[in-house]
Scaffold this motif. Structure first.
Motif, PDB file in Angstrom:
ATOM      1  N   GLU A 148       4.376   2.253  -0.697  1.00 24.08           N
ATOM      2  CA  GLU A 148       4.802   3.568   0.104  1.00 24.08           C
ATOM      3  C   GLU A 148       4.706   3.560   1.334  1.00 24.08           C
ATOM      4  O   GLU A 148       4.218   2.552   2.136  1.00 24.08           O
ATOM      5  N   TRP A 149       5.230   4.520   1.910  1.00 18.80           N
ATOM      6  CA  TRP A 149       5.387   4.744   3.520  1.00 18.80           C
ATOM      7  C   TRP A 149       3.881   4.601   4.018  1.00 18.80           C
ATOM      8  O   TRP A 149       3.644   4.056   5.035  1.00 18.80           O
ATOM      9  N   GLN A 150       3.011   5.360   3.501  1.00 21.89           N
ATOM     10  CA  GLN A 150       1.492   5.426   3.906  1.00 21.89           C
ATOM     11  C   GLN A 150       1.049   4.053   4.023  1.00 21.89           C
ATOM     12  O   GLN A 150       0.258   3.738   4.978  1.00 21.89           O
ATOM     13  N   GLU A 151       1.320   3.085   2.897  1.00 19.17           N
ATOM     14  CA  GLU A 151       0.762   1.837   2.891  1.00 19.17           C
ATOM     15  C   GLU A 151       1.553   0.712   3.850  1.00 19.17           C
ATOM     16  O   GLU A 151       0.548   0.131   4.295  1.00 19.17           O
ATOM     17  N   HIS A 194      -0.522   1.829   7.029  1.00 18.39           N
ATOM     18  CA  HIS A 194      -1.728   1.143   6.977  1.00 18.39           C
ATOM     19  C   HIS A 194      -1.850  -0.217   7.345  1.00 18.39           C
ATOM     20  O   HIS A 194      -2.667  -0.842   8.056  1.00 18.39           O
ATOM     21  N   ILE A 228      -7.558   5.736   7.009  1.00 18.75           N
ATOM     22  CA  ILE A 228      -6.718   5.748   8.142  1.00 18.75           C
ATOM     23  C   ILE A 228      -7.529   6.113   9.499  1.00 18.75           C
ATOM     24  O   ILE A 228      -7.448   5.524  10.495  1.00 18.75           O
TER      25      ILE A 228
END
Length: 402
Positions: free
Chosen positions: A117-120, A123, A169
């Motif tokens: 995912e884009w969050q990963e 990170h 985050i």
């Protein structure tokens, strides 16, 4: 500071940044090829963050600890520079080199074979940057090794325990800001050799001793010795991974993996003055290469014997035939490694990390892997050993006639 950054960037990436462009092209081809192969692997975010962080940290440490970087740092510090800005520029240049030359390759492979995912991904980018900054801080605090180890353990704990938390985050941001503030207050001379370090005068010998040279070299280059010890630890762990496979195939693959002890196979490439002396002085080919071959053989066969003992403890079934094969593999890989160093040394390298990760390191293990595949055929075992013996004899003849 812009000129200092260009100086380091051109040294690491080439005069016209051609190495950076080449790396980006290779990364694109690697990603596209694996993506088209439609390989699907599930990788947990915590494992992704851990791999990216500690690969970046390891390569960054190698670059910072390189003797060539220390020499250039000494020359730079003779100029009237702002020490705080210089530390940030120096860290940024080496960090970009680490990320684009090594970390980006692993990241391209991971993104090609797994869905993230884009969050990963965000990170992961923060983990890369933090690894560069924290490694630079720990390297500058050479007197406080325990604090560095504790810091690395705490970061690993944050990754594994908090990767799915809302505060993850924020914790990454806090680690990065803290490391950046510490770098701003770091003396630039802390990156150039330990303070107060005294060079020990080596013991003199009436006659030349190549064996003593190898031992002193490993003692003075602790990272080379540490890599050898890591390979011996891997020899204890590999049977746990391979014990579900057919025994002879697993043992041969294990022998092939344990030949990846790169540092001991690049002694001529990494020391240009030694290579010049060995090639210039008469009779040095046999005087150096034969002890060098025995030195690599001793390291390889030690790892293989540890592997077999661990295999016997965990899976059982280790035979005398396996021990004989271990000796043959170790001797064969030692001969091939020395021949590669003698006839095809690595010339165009910028940092020590380039030597450790040069594609040539996979030539000998690749040959051993092929030999392992042949050895899995029961009817071909005798033929395999005969061909192995013929090849060893031919290599020795080639060595003596070269």
């Amino acid at each position: 500071m812009k000129m200092i950054f260009k100086c380091y960037a051109k040294k690491l990436f080439g005069a016209k940044y051609e190495r950076a462009l080449r790396n980006l092209f290779v990364i694109f081809i690697l990603y596209w090829g694996l993506h088209q192969a439609e390989i699907s692997i599930t990788i947990a975010p915590s494992i992704l963050y851990f791999m990216i962080s500690f690969l970046t940290a390891g390569v960054m440490w190698q670059v910072l600890a390189a003797e060539a970087e220390a020499a250039q740092m000494q020359n730079m510090m003779m100029l009237p520079l702002d020490g705080k800005k210089f530390v940030l520029v120096y860290t940024a240049a080496l960090g970009l080199y680490t990320i684009f030359s090594r970390t980006a390759v692993l990241l391209a492979v991971i993104l090609a074979v797994s869905e993230q995912e884009w969050q990963e991904i965000i990170h992961t980018i923060f983990c890369m940057i933090n690894a560069v900054l924290v490694t630079a801080v720990i390297f500058s605090l050479k007197k406080y090794h325990a604090a560095g180890i504790l810091c690395a353990a705490e970061i690993a704990a944050v990754i594994f325990l908090g990767w799915n938390k809302n505060w993850f985050i924020g914790m990454l941001l806090m680690i990065g800001v803290t490391a950046l503030s510490l770098l701003q207050n770091t003396d630039a001379y802390s990156f150039y050799g330990p303070e107060g370090e005294k060079k020990r005068t080596p013991k003199t010998h009436r006659h030349g001793s190549v064996r003593c040279y190898f031992l002193r070299y490993l003692k003075d280059h602790k990272n080379y010795l540490a890599n050898t010890e890591i390979m011996w630890c891997a020899a204890c762990i590999l049977p746990m991974i391979f014990r579900q496979m057919e025994s002879m195939f697993a043992v041969l693959i294990g022998f092939a993996v344990l030949t990846l002890n790169t540092p001991i196979c690049i002694l001529l490439s990494c020391d240009r003055s030694l290579e010049q002396a060995v090639r210039f002085l008469p009779g040095q080919k046999q005087a150096f290469c034969i002890p060098y071959c025995l030195f690599i053989f001793s390291c390889n066969v030690t790892a293989d014997m540890i592997f077999l003992c661990s295999w016997q403890i965990q899976a059982g079934g280790a035979t005398a035939w396996m021990f004989i094969t271990a000796v043959c593999f170790s001797l064969q890989s030692a001969i091939c490694s020395v021949l590669l160093e003698w006839f095809y040394p690595i010339r165009k390298w910028k940092t020590e990390s380039d030597l450790w990760h040069h594609p040539r390191k996979y030539v000998v293990p690749g040959f051993m892997m092929l030999a392992g595949m042949i050895g899995t055929i029961p009817e071909a075992t005798i033929l395999f050993l005969i061909l192995l013996g013929i090849e060893m004899i031919s290599l020795v003849i080639l060595w003596r006639k070269a």
